[in-house]
Structures are given as structure tokens and as C-alpha cells.
Design a protein around this motif. Structure first.
Motif, PDB file in Angstrom:
ATOM      1  N   VAL A  98       0.846  -1.206   0.000  1.00 20.04           N
ATOM      2  CA  VAL A  98       0.000   0.000   0.000  1.00 20.04           C
ATOM      3  C   VAL A  98       0.878   1.251   0.000  1.00 20.04           C
ATOM      4  O   VAL A  98       0.562   2.239  -0.676  1.00 20.04           O
ATOM      5  N   GLN A  99       1.992   1.179   0.730  1.00 21.41           N
ATOM      6  CA  GLN A  99       2.903   2.336   0.741  1.00 21.41           C
ATOM      7  C   GLN A  99       3.464   2.584  -0.673  1.00 21.41           C
ATOM      8  O   GLN A  99       3.521   3.717  -1.140  1.00 21.41           O
ATOM      9  N   HIS A 150       2.267   1.414  -3.716  1.00 23.63           N
ATOM     10  CA  HIS A 150       1.316   1.564  -4.834  1.00 23.63           C
ATOM     11  C   HIS A 150       0.141   2.498  -4.502  1.00 23.63           C
ATOM     12  O   HIS A 150      -0.664   2.799  -5.374  1.00 23.63           O
ATOM     13  N   LYS A 158      -2.484   1.755  -2.928  1.00 24.45           N
ATOM     14  CA  LYS A 158      -3.701   0.951  -2.664  1.00 24.45           C
ATOM     15  C   LYS A 158      -3.415  -0.494  -3.076  1.00 24.45           C
ATOM     16  O   LYS A 158      -2.390  -0.771  -3.736  1.00 24.45           O
ATOM     17  N   VAL A 159      -4.309  -1.391  -2.691  1.00 24.34           N
ATOM     18  CA  VAL A 159      -4.260  -2.762  -3.223  1.00 24.34           C
ATOM     19  C   VAL A 159      -5.696  -3.230  -3.420  1.00 24.34           C
ATOM     20  O   VAL A 159      -6.563  -2.958  -2.596  1.00 24.34           O
ATOM     21  N   ASN A 160      -5.954  -3.889  -4.554  1.00 23.12           N
ATOM     22  CA  ASN A 160      -7.313  -4.340  -4.899  1.00 23.12           C
ATOM     23  C   ASN A 160      -7.486  -5.861  -4.902  1.00 23.12           C
ATOM     24  O   ASN A 160      -8.599  -6.350  -4.713  1.00 23.12           O
ATOM     25  N   LEU A 192      -6.907  -4.056   3.961  1.00 23.37           N
ATOM     26  CA  LEU A 192      -6.304  -3.038   3.088  1.00 23.37           C
ATOM     27  C   LEU A 192      -7.084  -2.937   1.776  1.00 23.37           C
ATOM     28  O   LEU A 192      -7.258  -1.844   1.217  1.00 23.37           O
ATOM     29  N   SER A 194      -9.356   0.444   0.403  1.00 20.02           N
ATOM     30  CA  SER A 194      -9.181   1.153  -0.875  1.00 20.02           C
ATOM     31  C   SER A 194     -10.499   1.825  -1.290  1.00 20.02           C
ATOM     32  O   SER A 194     -10.500   2.766  -2.080  1.00 20.02           O
TER      33      SER A 194
END
Ligand SMILES: NC(=O)c1ccc[n+]([C@@H]2O[C@H](COP(=O)([O-])OP(=O)(O)OC[C@H]3O[C@@H](n4cnc5c(N)ncnc54)[C@H](O)[C@@H]3O)[C@@H](O)[C@H]2O)c1
Length: 280
Positions: free
Chosen positions: A78-79, A81, A83-85, A128, A132
Motif C-alpha cells: 500500500v505504501q 502503490h 492501494k491494493v485491490n 487493506l 481502498s
């Protein structure tokens, strides 16, 4: 999830096989990638090929059997990019040996990777992904051996049955919660990858089945593997887009699934008989 474009996908076991193929298929669909594996050379090769397709790629050496390492990696993703999906809990290993002759250490090894790796990956990434605020998906890789058992595979079977139970329970929780995050359990049949070559196998397999050698048995199994890693990755991604609960991969997986559903208990006699024949 209708498109992977501008999404961020994290993949474990991305250095080889299905994980590598997932990375390249997602990169082709303009999905940014956070890749991990214990094999740094393989990981670097996957990352290089994916970057050449024009997406952002980060890669990290992560042993999925180490809870803190998986959680630290998720935070780093997350740091890096923003975000994470998607999380593809894909890393896995195989183990051959009878129950009597498999050491506790070998059972702990396979459960650490195949089961706990999936649990850590799910618990680390799910909050996480939800945070998003976008559509998200958890993809857990079980096996056709998460649907039915075979002799000399008790460690693999128990890990993959457990992944199925865990993931089907999660899916129902996500259904009830009614948010933007879903999950899918994947059951591949035989896929042409390095899994059989990297398997731990002991002599009890030869002793029980009468096979000339574990190597002969391994190559007989490999010869039956029908589907390429690329084909597997495409089926998985189509399944995520269609929000499927269960994805079967390959004609062998479909036949074995049918066998298990038609003969839910007595399939065991057929499988044991096939092992006897294969040993000759
Ligand atoms: N190939 C098949 O026939 C088949 C069938 C059913 C299910 N599966 C499952 O598919 C998944 C992917 O396997 P594959 O066939 O691509 O095999 P593979 O051996 O080609 O790839 C597995 C990857 O996982 C990595 N890995 C192993 N231990 C790890 C650990 N502790 N931490 C992080 N990474 C680790 C390996 O380095 C490797 O890159 C596995 O979960 C496997 O059980 C494979």
C-alpha cells in the motif's frame, strides 16, 4: 470486478508457474503488480517481463509461512502503490508420503505454506483491500485435491481441503456483509509447472504403490498434466471477472469433480485402484 485496468494486484509465488502467468496476464490488462516469492531469481525474471508490458511492478522476497513477513509486505504494497485491490494467495508446495512415514516436520512445512500462507495473505490484505474503497477480490488457490483425496498426499490434501473450507466461509461472510469485496476458491487440475519437480517425496510412496521409483511416479503424473500455466491464469482471471465462488481448471479437474460428486465416498476405491495400476 469487470476490469483489472488501473488496479493493484498482489501475487504470492510469482516466480514460477501459475503465479508468474497470472502476473503476465494481469500486466497485459494494465494491472499494476506487487509480486512476492522466496525465489529471488525467478521473481526478478517475472518482474522484468511484466514491466516490459508497461505497468508498475514491485517485488519482494516473502516467505508466506512467516506471518509477520506477510503482514509487513502487505503494508509495504500500500505504501508503494497507494492501494491494493486483489490478493492472489497462490504460493504452494507438494509433498508425497504415506501418513505413517510422513514426519511431523514435513506436515508442518506444507501446512505452513499451503494453509497458513493463505490465511496470513487473506488476513493481511483483506482490510487493506476494503480500505481502498474500490472493488476488491481475494483469490485463494486450492486444488482439485481440495475436492477429493488420494493416497500418499495426506499433507497436500489436508492443506487444500482447508483452503477450500476457509475460503468458502469467507465468501459467505463477504456475501452477508454486502460490500465491494469478494473472493474465489481456485481448484486447478494438473497444470504444467514446476510443482511436481519441487515436491518433497519419500520412499514410502514407492513401497505402497509398487512404483519403480518416486521419479517414475512423478513423471507419470506430469505426463497427465493437461493445461498450461497461461491457460490456467486466463481461466482464473475470467472467474474473478465473473465473481465465481469456485473455479475449476482443466478437463481433468472437471472430470474428477464430477467423479467426486457422483461417488462422494466410494470414489476412494477407484482412486486407490488407479494408483496400483500406475505403479506397474
Ligand atoms: N501445477 C499443478 O498441477 C497444480 C494443481 C493444483 C493446484 N496447484 C496449486 O497452484 C499453486 C501454484 O503452483 P504452481 O503449480 O504454479 O507451482 P510452481 O512450483 O511452479 O510455483 C510455486 C511458487 O511458489 C513459490 N513458493 C514455494 N514456497 C514458498 C514460500 N514458502 N513462500 C513464498 N513462495 C513460495 C515457489 O518458489 C514457486 O515460485 C500452488 O498453490 C499449487 O498447490 C498446482
Amino acid at each position: 470486478m469487470k476490469t483489472f485496468q488501473h488496479k493493484v494486484a498482489a501475487i504470492t509465488g510469482a516466480a514460477s508457474g501459475i503465479g508468474q502467468a497470472l502476473a503476465l496476464e494481469l500486466a497485459q490488462q494494465q494491472c499494476d503488480l506487487a509480486l512476492s516469492d522466496v525465489d529471488e531469481a525467478g521473481l526478478a525474471a517475472t518482474a522484468q517481463q511484466a514491466r516490459a508490458l508497461g505497468v508498475e511492478v514491485t517485488s519482494s522476497k516473502v516467505n508466506v509461512a512467516e506471518r509477520e513477513a506477510v503482514h509487513a509486505w502487505a503494508a509495504q504494497v500500500v505504501q508503494d502503490h497507494g492501494k491494493v485491490n486483489l490478493i492472489f494467495n497462490n504460493a504452494g508446495v507438494a509433498l508425497g508420503g504415506t501418513v505413517e512415514d510422513t514426519d511431523y516436520e514435513d506436515y508442518e512445512w506444507i501446512l505452513g505454506i499451503n494453509l497458513w500462507g493463505v490465511v496470513y495473505g487473506t488476513k493481511a490484505f483483506l482490510p487493506l483491500i476494503k480500505a481502498s474503497g474500490e472493488e476488491g477480490h481475494v483469490i485463494n488457490v486450492s486444488s482439485v485435491f481440495g475436492l477429493f483425496s488420494q493416497p500418499t498426499q495426506s499433507g497436500y490434501n489436508m492443506s487444500k481441503f482447508a483452503v477450500r473450507g476457509f475460503t468458502e466461509s469467507l465468501r459467505q461472510e463477504l456475501d452477508l456483509a454486502g460490500g465491494k469485496v469478494s473472493c474465489t476458491c481456485v481448484h486447478p487440475g494438473g497444470i504444467k509447472t514446476n510443482i511436481a519437480r519441487n515436491a518433497r517425496m519419500n520412499r514410502s510412496v514407492e513401497n505402497l504403490t509398487g512404483s519403480a521409483s518416486a521419479e517414475k511416479m512423478r513423471s507419470q503424473f506430469e505426463a497427465l498434466f493437461m493445461t498450461t500455466a497461461q491457460q490456467a491464469a486466463r481461466v482464473i482471471l475470467a472467474g474473478v471477472k465473473a465473481d465465481k465462488r469456485r473455479v475449476l481448471i482443466g478437463p481433468d479437474a472437471r472430470v474428477l469433480d464430477l467423479l467426486q460428486r457422483s461417488l462422494p465416498v466410494s470414489y476412494q476405491r477407484l482412486v486407490a485402484g488407479t494408483f496400483k495400476l500406475a505403479g506397474r
